[in-house]
Design a protein around this motif. Sequence first.
Motif, mmCIF file in Angstrom:
data_model
loop_
_atom_site.group_PDB
_atom_site.id
_atom_site.type_symbol
_atom_site.label_atom_id
_atom_site.label_comp_id
_atom_site.label_asym_id
_atom_site.label_seq_id
_atom_site.Cartn_x
_atom_site.Cartn_y
_atom_site.Cartn_z
ATOM 1 N N SER A 46 0.822 -1.200 0.000
ATOM 2 C CA SER A 46 0.000 0.000 0.000
ATOM 3 C C SER A 46 0.868 1.268 0.000
ATOM 4 C CB SER A 46 -0.922 -0.038 1.214
ATOM 5 O OG SER A 46 -1.546 1.186 1.409
ATOM 6 N N ASP A 47 1.945 1.261 0.780
ATOM 7 C CA ASP A 47 2.893 2.396 0.766
ATOM 8 C C ASP A 47 3.425 2.609 -0.643
ATOM 9 O OD1 ASP A 47 2.595 2.590 3.466
ATOM 10 O OD2 ASP A 47 4.569 1.746 3.984
ATOM 11 N N ALA A 48 3.820 1.502 -1.282
ATOM 12 C CA ALA A 48 4.420 1.591 -2.622
ATOM 13 C C ALA A 48 3.390 2.087 -3.637
ATOM 14 C CB ALA A 48 4.966 0.228 -3.035
ATOM 15 N N GLU A 85 1.529 -9.477 -4.992
ATOM 16 C CA GLU A 85 2.079 -8.598 -6.012
ATOM 17 C C GLU A 85 1.382 -7.250 -5.952
ATOM 18 O OE1 GLU A 85 2.226 -10.305 -9.897
ATOM 19 O OE2 GLU A 85 3.578 -8.706 -10.586
ATOM 20 N N ASP A 86 2.169 -6.172 -6.146
ATOM 21 C CA ASP A 86 1.560 -4.844 -6.196
ATOM 22 C C ASP A 86 2.070 -4.089 -7.411
ATOM 23 O OD1 ASP A 86 3.883 -2.945 -5.526
ATOM 24 O OD2 ASP A 86 3.978 -4.344 -3.823
ATOM 25 N N SER A 87 1.277 -3.118 -7.861
ATOM 26 C CA SER A 87 1.696 -2.273 -8.981
ATOM 27 C C SER A 87 2.218 -0.940 -8.450
ATOM 28 C CB SER A 87 0.528 -2.064 -9.935
ATOM 29 O OG SER A 87 -0.623 -1.657 -9.198
ATOM 30 N N ILE A 89 5.440 1.505 -6.586
ATOM 31 C CA ILE A 89 6.584 2.197 -7.161
ATOM 32 C C ILE A 89 7.773 1.260 -7.437
ATOM 33 C CG2 ILE A 89 7.612 2.880 -4.951
ATOM 34 C CD1 ILE A 89 7.362 5.099 -8.093
ATOM 35 N N GLY A 90 7.834 0.105 -6.753
ATOM 36 C CA GLY A 90 8.946 -0.825 -6.976
ATOM 37 C C GLY A 90 10.219 -0.378 -6.282
ATOM 38 N N MET A 91 11.291 -1.149 -6.480
ATOM 39 C CA MET A 91 12.563 -0.805 -5.831
ATOM 40 C C MET A 91 13.713 -0.821 -6.832
ATOM 41 S SD MET A 91 12.421 -2.758 -2.153
ATOM 42 C CE MET A 91 11.176 -3.962 -2.586
ATOM 43 N N GLY A 179 6.459 -2.421 -10.224
ATOM 44 C CA GLY A 179 5.918 -2.972 -8.985
ATOM 45 C C GLY A 179 6.708 -4.153 -8.462
ATOM 46 N N THR A 180 6.133 -4.800 -7.448
ATOM 47 C CA THR A 180 6.886 -5.785 -6.681
ATOM 48 C C THR A 180 6.065 -7.054 -6.472
ATOM 49 O OG1 THR A 180 7.922 -3.960 -5.485
ATOM 50 C CG2 THR A 180 8.109 -6.143 -4.492
ATOM 51 N N LYS A 181 6.733 -8.183 -6.639
ATOM 52 C CA LYS A 181 6.073 -9.467 -6.389
ATOM 53 C C LYS A 181 6.911 -10.234 -5.376
ATOM 54 C CE LYS A 181 4.856 -13.662 -8.969
ATOM 55 N NZ LYS A 181 4.824 -14.167 -10.354
HETATM 56 P P1 ADP Z 1 8.867 0.096 6.663
HETATM 57 O O1 ADP Z 1 7.637 -0.282 5.867
HETATM 58 O O2 ADP Z 1 8.524 0.504 8.073
HETATM 59 O O3 ADP Z 1 9.735 1.091 5.977
HETATM 60 P P2 ADP Z 1 9.605 -2.579 6.080
HETATM 61 O O4 ADP Z 1 10.581 -3.534 6.675
HETATM 62 O O5 ADP Z 1 8.194 -3.026 6.067
HETATM 63 O O6 ADP Z 1 9.756 -1.221 6.854
HETATM 64 O O7 ADP Z 1 10.043 -2.257 4.620
HETATM 65 C C1 ADP Z 1 11.346 -1.787 4.378
HETATM 66 C C2 ADP Z 1 11.421 -1.019 3.088
HETATM 67 O O8 ADP Z 1 11.440 -1.891 1.968
HETATM 68 C C3 ADP Z 1 10.287 -0.082 2.803
HETATM 69 O O9 ADP Z 1 10.458 1.156 3.458
HETATM 70 C C4 ADP Z 1 10.341 0.056 1.279
HETATM 71 O O10 ADP Z 1 11.324 1.015 0.931
HETATM 72 C C5 ADP Z 1 10.837 -1.300 0.854
HETATM 73 N N1 ADP Z 1 9.708 -2.140 0.433
HETATM 74 C C6 ADP Z 1 9.190 -3.187 1.098
HETATM 75 N N2 ADP Z 1 8.170 -3.739 0.410
HETATM 76 C C7 ADP Z 1 8.020 -3.009 -0.713
HETATM 77 C C8 ADP Z 1 7.136 -3.058 -1.847
HETATM 78 N N3 ADP Z 1 6.162 -3.974 -1.937
HETATM 79 N N4 ADP Z 1 7.316 -2.132 -2.832
HETATM 80 C C9 ADP Z 1 8.284 -1.209 -2.743
HETATM 81 N N5 ADP Z 1 9.133 -1.099 -1.720
HETATM 82 C C10 ADP Z 1 9.026 -1.989 -0.708
#
Ligand code: ADP
Length: 623
Positions: A46-48, A85-87, A89-91, A179-181
């Motif tokens: 959800s954050d992403a 899986e989410d759509s 921002i990814g990493m 996104g991320t899976k």
């Molecule tokens: P927090 O959410 O408190 O930052 P987490 O351990 O849950 O700590 O996640 C660490 C970091 O990994 C996140 O801040 C984010 O940058 C990255 N991250 C984790 N899951 C995802 C995801 N699904 N999509 C993008 N970035 C992710």
Amino acid sequence: MAENVQTPETQQFEYKAEMKQLLNLIINSLYTHPEIFLRELISNASDALNKARFRSLTDKDMLGGDAALQITINVDSEKKTFTIEDSGIGMKHDELVERLGTVASSGTLEFLNTLQDKGEQKVGDMIGQFGVGFYSVFMVADEVSVETRHGDADSKGYRWQSDGKGTFSIEEIEREERGTKISFTLKEGSAEFADEYRIKSIIKKYSNFVEFPIFLGEEKVNTVRALWHEPKDQIKDEEYSEFYKFVSNDFSDPLGRLHFSIEGSVNFKALLFVPGSSMHRSYGWHNEKTVHLYSNKVFIQDDCKDLLPEYLHFVKGVVDTEDLPLNVSREVTQNSPVMTKINQVISGRVLGLLEEWADNDKENFDRFYKAFGAPFALGVNTDYGNRDKIINLLRFQSSRLAPGELTGLKAYVERMPEDQSEIYYLAGEHRETMTNNPNLEYFRKNDIEVLLLTDPVDIMVMPGIDKFDEKPLKSIEKADIDVSGKQQDDDKEQLNEELSESLLKVFKETLGEVVEDVRASKRLVDSPVTLVVGKEGMDVHVERMMKMMDQNYSGAKKILEVNLGHPLIKNLSRIHLANQDSDTLKPYVQQLYDSALLLEGNLNSPSDFVARMASIMEEATKG
Ligand code: ADP
Ligand code: MG
């Protein structure tokens, strides 16, 4: 990363020692709620997604600009596999190394250590509140794979893999979508999380209010409700409670809530909660989430600290306003007059709720005060507009009440007899040692109530409150309190004026510059002497805290008060009369002074004290 072994395709990394420690703790401590791994993964997704939505406002070239913002979960109960899986921002490569390779916050680790040391039972519950995050996945899986591609137009795809023990690896992969899976096989004992029905109920429990659709297979599972936009009478208590647990990560129900809508010079909706307990504060935890900021149901910022003054940061919930620009940065919100206005309105409402509890629901109020009283009290020094309200809500222990019971200043004043004109308090660390303070003797004898300040915060607050209801607040360790009205001791005969004067002179000569003055005491009953603070000086307890912080701080000089009715003092006077040589009394005077220092915890040379005591005893026991 301690090590970085390069191979053509796959890079190997080793976790830092503290990371291994954290992983170990998570896997071994969280067992009470292994299902929170799902909450954590959904919350990251959800954050992403929020970040992707935010970015799409300004970046027309973002990868997958028209992809639907959603979360998809698939489980296979035969193979025991799980993917989410989410759509979002990814990493990027660096983010994979940094975000998934280190402890999110050093506070987390510190906190976990404290808990482990204390052998805390409810560790699972508490970690749940802190959102240890991604690594909770290792409670249910031995090996985890993360495939991701960032929203940058020129980004590449990567696969991150780890067993959550010592190392992780990163390799480049072909990946079309942004996104991320995250995928893994469930470990033995965790097969329940491959069951659709079970997953659905966990999502309902922890993630029902996530604002992006969560699909389990083809079916949308969550409600996506902006509760704060709905009319109050259509929301059930359980729904409020559920929502509270969602925004706060708490497992228990809140103490109370405020749900209101403001229209006028500033417009916003708010749904706010007062939690029932605080694990965070008591462990020096400062990263706790406060209030989330939304603009017409669209998430803007989590943990928006500017919405509330610091002393009310225990409040959780949501504020939704369209009066702030959508692309607000933290700096803008901080200084905006809209924010200031919202902050004022919310402060007023929260204080109103607390006042209502103080008047009508003492049990709730006491629970609130035990959990958040200390940070709350600091508002006296920072929120001038609400100062009087906050002072009214302060609570203290009292010499009149059973240990642990609390009273406010208003109730104290109501109990005051007519001839008492001041409010008295004594500060210290423990109630038990405080009740032995010689300075209390007079008050006990005359049945005058003294507030007992046992929280260090009280001392940062009390001296700033000059008067309450026109009555001055006085520390009973100050020399200028008005104790003359009553007889301090009628059964003991005092030394006459001449004898007193000459004895006090010996005290002064012996102690010299060490004390500000030596005076006859009006407040002592059972003790021969006591030290009190002069007009300029600080409270003994405050001074001790200052000394702890600054080794070179010596403190202001004190006044030694002598109980001229005490048998020991009378004996000294007799010796003095028989033998005018002032040196004879010297060891006794020194010893009395040191005893007073010892009682207040300020004796610096116990060896002198003990040696002198031995020689006095030797003298006294000489056949
Ligand atoms: P927090 O959410 O408190 O930052 P987490 O351990 O849950 O700590 O996640 C660490 C970091 O990994 C996140 O801040 C984010 O940058 C990255 N991250 C984790 N899951 C995802 C995801 N699904 N999509 C993008 N970035 C992710
Ligand atoms: Mg997270």
